[in-house]
Enzyme design. Structure first.
Site, mmCIF file in Angstrom:
data_model
loop_
_atom_site.group_PDB
_atom_site.id
_atom_site.type_symbol
_atom_site.label_atom_id
_atom_site.label_comp_id
_atom_site.label_asym_id
_atom_site.label_seq_id
_atom_site.Cartn_x
_atom_site.Cartn_y
_atom_site.Cartn_z
ATOM 1 N N HIS A 116 0.737 -1.149 0.073
ATOM 2 C CA HIS A 116 0.024 0.083 0.186
ATOM 3 C C HIS A 116 0.989 1.092 -0.142
ATOM 4 O O HIS A 116 1.983 1.145 0.733
ATOM 5 C CB HIS A 116 -0.928 0.072 1.059
ATOM 6 C CG HIS A 116 -2.109 0.897 1.005
ATOM 7 N ND1 HIS A 116 -2.068 2.250 1.285
ATOM 8 C CD2 HIS A 116 -3.370 0.781 0.816
ATOM 9 C CE1 HIS A 116 -3.250 2.876 1.213
ATOM 10 N NE2 HIS A 116 -3.998 1.893 0.601
ATOM 11 N N ASP A 134 -8.155 -4.993 -1.210
ATOM 12 C CA ASP A 134 -8.388 -5.470 -2.402
ATOM 13 C C ASP A 134 -8.177 -7.097 -2.308
ATOM 14 O O ASP A 134 -8.634 -7.682 -3.063
ATOM 15 C CB ASP A 134 -7.768 -4.964 -3.608
ATOM 16 C CG ASP A 134 -8.089 -3.556 -3.917
ATOM 17 O OD1 ASP A 134 -9.260 -3.544 -3.671
ATOM 18 O OD2 ASP A 134 -7.333 -2.646 -3.962
HETATM 19 C C1 LIG Z 1 -0.161 0.125 -4.018
HETATM 20 C C2 LIG Z 1 1.090 -0.055 -4.682
HETATM 21 C C3 LIG Z 1 1.000 0.830 -5.794
HETATM 22 C C4 LIG Z 1 1.923 0.951 -3.552
HETATM 23 O O1 LIG Z 1 3.101 1.010 -4.154
HETATM 24 P P1 LIG Z 1 4.348 1.918 -3.557
HETATM 25 O O2 LIG Z 1 3.910 3.113 -2.970
HETATM 26 O O3 LIG Z 1 5.425 1.827 -4.482
HETATM 27 O O4 LIG Z 1 4.782 1.104 -2.139
HETATM 28 P P2 LIG Z 1 6.168 1.030 -1.515
HETATM 29 O O5 LIG Z 1 6.872 2.256 -1.694
HETATM 30 O O6 LIG Z 1 5.906 0.421 0.040
HETATM 31 O O7 LIG Z 1 6.753 -0.065 -2.142
HETATM 32 C C5 LIG Z 1 8.335 -0.685 -1.893
HETATM 33 C C6 LIG Z 1 8.733 -1.608 -2.824
HETATM 34 O O8 LIG Z 1 7.950 -2.702 -2.759
HETATM 35 C C7 LIG Z 1 7.702 -3.189 -4.190
HETATM 36 N N1 LIG Z 1 6.124 -3.490 -3.998
HETATM 37 C C8 LIG Z 1 5.071 -2.863 -3.690
HETATM 38 N N2 LIG Z 1 3.917 -3.720 -3.669
HETATM 39 C C9 LIG Z 1 4.107 -4.723 -4.161
HETATM 40 C C10 LIG Z 1 3.525 -5.672 -4.731
HETATM 41 N N3 LIG Z 1 2.278 -5.975 -4.443
HETATM 42 N N4 LIG Z 1 4.097 -6.713 -5.245
HETATM 43 C C11 LIG Z 1 5.425 -6.602 -5.470
HETATM 44 N N5 LIG Z 1 6.246 -5.646 -5.276
HETATM 45 C C12 LIG Z 1 5.485 -4.770 -4.461
HETATM 46 C C13 LIG Z 1 7.712 -1.621 -4.948
HETATM 47 O O9 LIG Z 1 7.556 -2.135 -6.258
HETATM 48 C C14 LIG Z 1 8.848 -1.171 -4.248
HETATM 49 O O10 LIG Z 1 10.003 -1.902 -4.883
HETATM 50 P P3 LIG Z 1 11.270 -1.180 -4.994
HETATM 51 O O11 LIG Z 1 11.802 -0.717 -3.483
HETATM 52 O O12 LIG Z 1 12.280 -2.238 -5.770
HETATM 53 O O13 LIG Z 1 11.097 -0.012 -5.973
HETATM 54 C C15 LIG Z 1 1.667 -1.268 -4.601
HETATM 55 O O14 LIG Z 1 1.895 -1.607 -3.287
HETATM 56 C C16 LIG Z 1 1.108 -2.232 -5.795
HETATM 57 O O15 LIG Z 1 1.320 -2.123 -6.713
HETATM 58 N N6 LIG Z 1 0.306 -3.151 -5.035
HETATM 59 C C17 LIG Z 1 -0.255 -4.159 -6.087
HETATM 60 C C18 LIG Z 1 -1.660 -3.450 -6.628
HETATM 61 C C19 LIG Z 1 -2.591 -3.263 -5.474
HETATM 62 O O16 LIG Z 1 -3.060 -4.071 -4.783
HETATM 63 N N7 LIG Z 1 -3.348 -2.064 -5.436
HETATM 64 C C20 LIG Z 1 -4.202 -1.697 -4.833
HETATM 65 C C21 LIG Z 1 -3.826 -0.561 -3.510
HETATM 66 S S1 LIG Z 1 -5.292 -0.339 -2.545
#
Ligand SMILES: CC(C)(COP(=O)(O)OP(=O)(O)OC[C@H]1O[C@@H](n2cnc3c(N)ncnc32)[C@H](O)[C@@H]1OP(=O)(O)O)[C@@H](O)C(=O)NCCC(=O)NCCS
Length: 396
Positions: A264, A321
Site C-alpha cells: 500500500h 483488495d
Molecule cells: C499499492 C502500490 C502501488 C503502492 O506502491 P508503493 O507506494 O511504491 O509502495 P512501496 O513504496 O511500499 O513499495 C516498496 C517496494 O515494494 C514493491 N512492491 C510494493 N507492492 C508490491 C507488490 N504488491 N508486489 C511486488 N512488489 C511490490 C515496490 O515495487 C517497491 O519496490 P522497489 O523498492 O524495488 O522500488 C503497490 O503496493 C502495488 O502495486 N500493489 C499491488 C496493487 C494493489 O494491490 N493496489 C491496490 C492498492 S489499495
C-alpha cells in the site's frame, strides 16, 4: 538561511499534503482508518452503509429520524431512466462494466435538472441520486450482458441487499447481506487516493458533480487502484491450490512482477480493512462449507510476506483488495464487477470530497489545483527550435 524546499517531483505526490480534509484520516504507521472521527473497525462492526454514507456526507452520525429521512430520499432515486436500459441493450456485451459505469455517470447529468446548480443543497441531492443509482446501473448492465431482464429495485431491501437482489434475482440470505453491507462500509472512503484526488481536482475547476465522479471512476478502474481486486481473483484462479502458492509467488516476484492486493502507498502495516475482510472470508467460507478460496488467499499472503522479506528485506501486508476478492467470489459476484462494487460504495466518499472541495469546508485554498512541472524535452536554444515548413523539412 532559507530552508530548501522539499523535493516534490517524480515521487507520485507520496507524502505531499495538498489540502486539509475533515472527511477521513489514514494513519499508515498505526494501520488506522477514521471516517469523520470514527474508527473503521467500530463502523464495520456496528453501522450500516446508509449510516456511513450519511456520516461522510453530513459530518455526524445520524439520529434515527435523520437516518430514516436519508433512506427515504435514497429509495425513489434508485431507478434509472429507461433510456439507459435501451442504450445498454445496444452496447457490445464485451464492454467492461467500469466503462459502462463511467459512461453512464456522464450521461446521467443530462437527466438531472440540477446538474449545474451549484448550491450545497443541490450537491447533496446529487450525491444522494448518485449513491442510489450506481448499484442499479451495475446490476442492470450485468443482467443485460447476460441476456437477462434488469430488475426493478426492491424498496424493502437496504442498499447492500437490494444490489445483490438486482444482480442475482433473489434476495440474499441475511448473513450474506450483512457481510456485503460491511464490505460497503469498508470501501466507502479513503482520503486522498488517486480516484478521490481526481474527483476533487475536477471539482476544483467548478465542473459539476457528475463530471467529478466520472473522473474518479476512470482513476478507480486501473489495476493499481480499484482494479486490483479483480486482478487478485485472477491470480487466485491461476494458482488454483494452496500448495502452488509459494512457487507461483516466488517466480512472480523474482521476475519483477507484482502480487496484487499486497502493499500500500500509505499503510506500512496491515490495512485495517484487510483485517475485517479476512474475518468475513472465514465466516462466509464456514457458512458455505467451502474454505478453498480463503485458504488459498491466506497461503498467497504468507508466501508473499516470506518471499518479499527474503528478496527485499522488507515487510509487505495485504490491502483492502486482497480478501475482498475471495469474499466477492464466494458471494457469486462476477470477477469484472469487483471494481464496480468498490465504486458503488466509494461514491459516498467521493461525493463528500467533491462537496468539501466545492464549498471549502475544511480550509480555504486557491480554488483550482494547478501543479507545475519542469520541462526536460527538446530545446534548441534560448529562443526554441526554428520552425521549418513541412515542404522543406527533410529530417524528423
Ligand atoms: C499499492 C502500490 C502501488 C503502492 O506502491 P508503493 O507506494 O511504491 O509502495 P512501496 O513504496 O511500499 O513499495 C516498496 C517496494 O515494494 C514493491 N512492491 C510494493 N507492492 C508490491 C507488490 N504488491 N508486489 C511486488 N512488489 C511490490 C515496490 O515495487 C517497491 O519496490 P522497489 O523498492 O524495488 O522500488 C503497490 O503496493 C502495488 O502495486 N500493489 C499491488 C496493487 C494493489 O494491490 N493496489 C491496490 C492498492 S489499495
Amino acid at each position: 538561511m532559507k530552508e530548501a524546499a522539499p523535493e516534490t517531483k517524480n515521487i507520485g505526490l507520496r507524502g505531499i499534503k495538498v489540502a486539509d480534509t475533515r472527511i477521513s484520516d489514514v494513519n499508515g504507521e498505526k494501520g488506522a482508518l477514521i471516517y469523520r472521527g470514527y474508527n473503521i473497525a467500530d463502523l464495520a462492526l456496528q453501522s450500516t452503509y446508509e449510516e456511513v454514507a450519511f456520516l461522510l456526507l453530513n459530518d455526524h452520525l445520524p439520529v434515527k429520524e435523520e437516518l430514516a429521512k436519508f433512506k427515504s430520499e435514497l429509495l425513489p432515486e434508485r431507478e434509472i431512466p429507461r433510456v439507459f436500459i435501451d442504450v445498454m441493450r445496444e452496447t457490445p456485451k464485451s464492454t467492461h462494466p467500469m466503462d459502462v459505469l463511467q459512461t453512464s455517470i456522464a450521461f446521467l447529468a443530462s437527466f438531472d435538472p440540477e446538474a449545474r446548480v451549484e448550491t450545497r443543497e443541490a450537491n447533496h441531492r446529487k450525491a444522494n441520486r448518485l449513491t442510489a443509482k450506481l448499484p442499479t446501473i451495475v446490476a442492470a448492465w450485468d443482467r443485460i450482458r447476460n441476456g437477462l431482464e434488469p430488475l426493478t429495485p426492491d424498496p424493502k431491501l437496504n442498499h447492500a441487499g437490494n444490489f445483490l437482489y438486482m444482480l442475482k434475482g433473489n434476495p440474499p440470505d441475511p448473513a450474506t447481506a450483512r457481510d456485503f453491507d460491511v464490505c460497503l462500509v469498508l470501501h466507502a472512503e479513503h482520503s486522498f487516493n488517486a480516484s478521490t484526488f481526481a474527483g476533487r481536482e475536477v471539482a476544483s475547476t467548478h465542473a459539476h458533480m457528475y463530471a467529478g465522479i466520472a473522473a474518479a471512476l476512470g482513476a478507480l478502474s486501473g489495476e493499481l487502484h480499484g482494479g486490483a481486486n479483480s486482478e487478485v481473483m485472477g491470480m487466485l484462479l491461476d494458482i488454483g491450490e494452496p500448495g502452488r502458492a509459494k512457487a507461483w509467488v516466488s517466480e512472480k516476484l523474482r521476475k519483477g512482477g507484482k502480487i496484487m492486493g499486497m502493499g500500500h502507498a500509505v499503510y506500512h502495516t496491515e490495512d485495517p480493512r484487510a483485517t475485517v475482510l479476512r474475518g468475513i472470508c472465514g465466516e462466509l467460507a464456514g457458512r458455505l462449507g467451502n474454505s478453498r478460496w480463503c485458504e488459498l488467499a491466506k497461503a498467497v499472503e504468507t508466501a508473499t510476506k516470506e518471499e518479499f522479506r527474503s528478496l527485499k528485506g522488507k515487510e509487505i501486508y495485504p490491502n483492502v483488495d486482497f480478501f475482498s476478492a475471495p469474499v466477492y467470489h464466494m458471494m457469486g459476484i462476477p470477477r469484472d464487477l469487483f471494481t464496480p462494487v468498490f465504486a458503488i460504495s466509494r461514491i459516498a466518499g467521493w461525493a463528500a470530497h467533491i462537496i468539501e472541495e466545492k464549498f471549502a469546508e475544511a480550509q480555504p485554498k486557491p480554488e483550482l489545483y494547478r501543479p507545475d512541472s519542469d520541462y526536460v524535452g527538446t530545446y534548441c536554444g534560448p529562443e526554441a527550435c526554428a520552425y521549418i515548413p513541412l515542404e522543406r523539412r527533410t529530417t524528423a
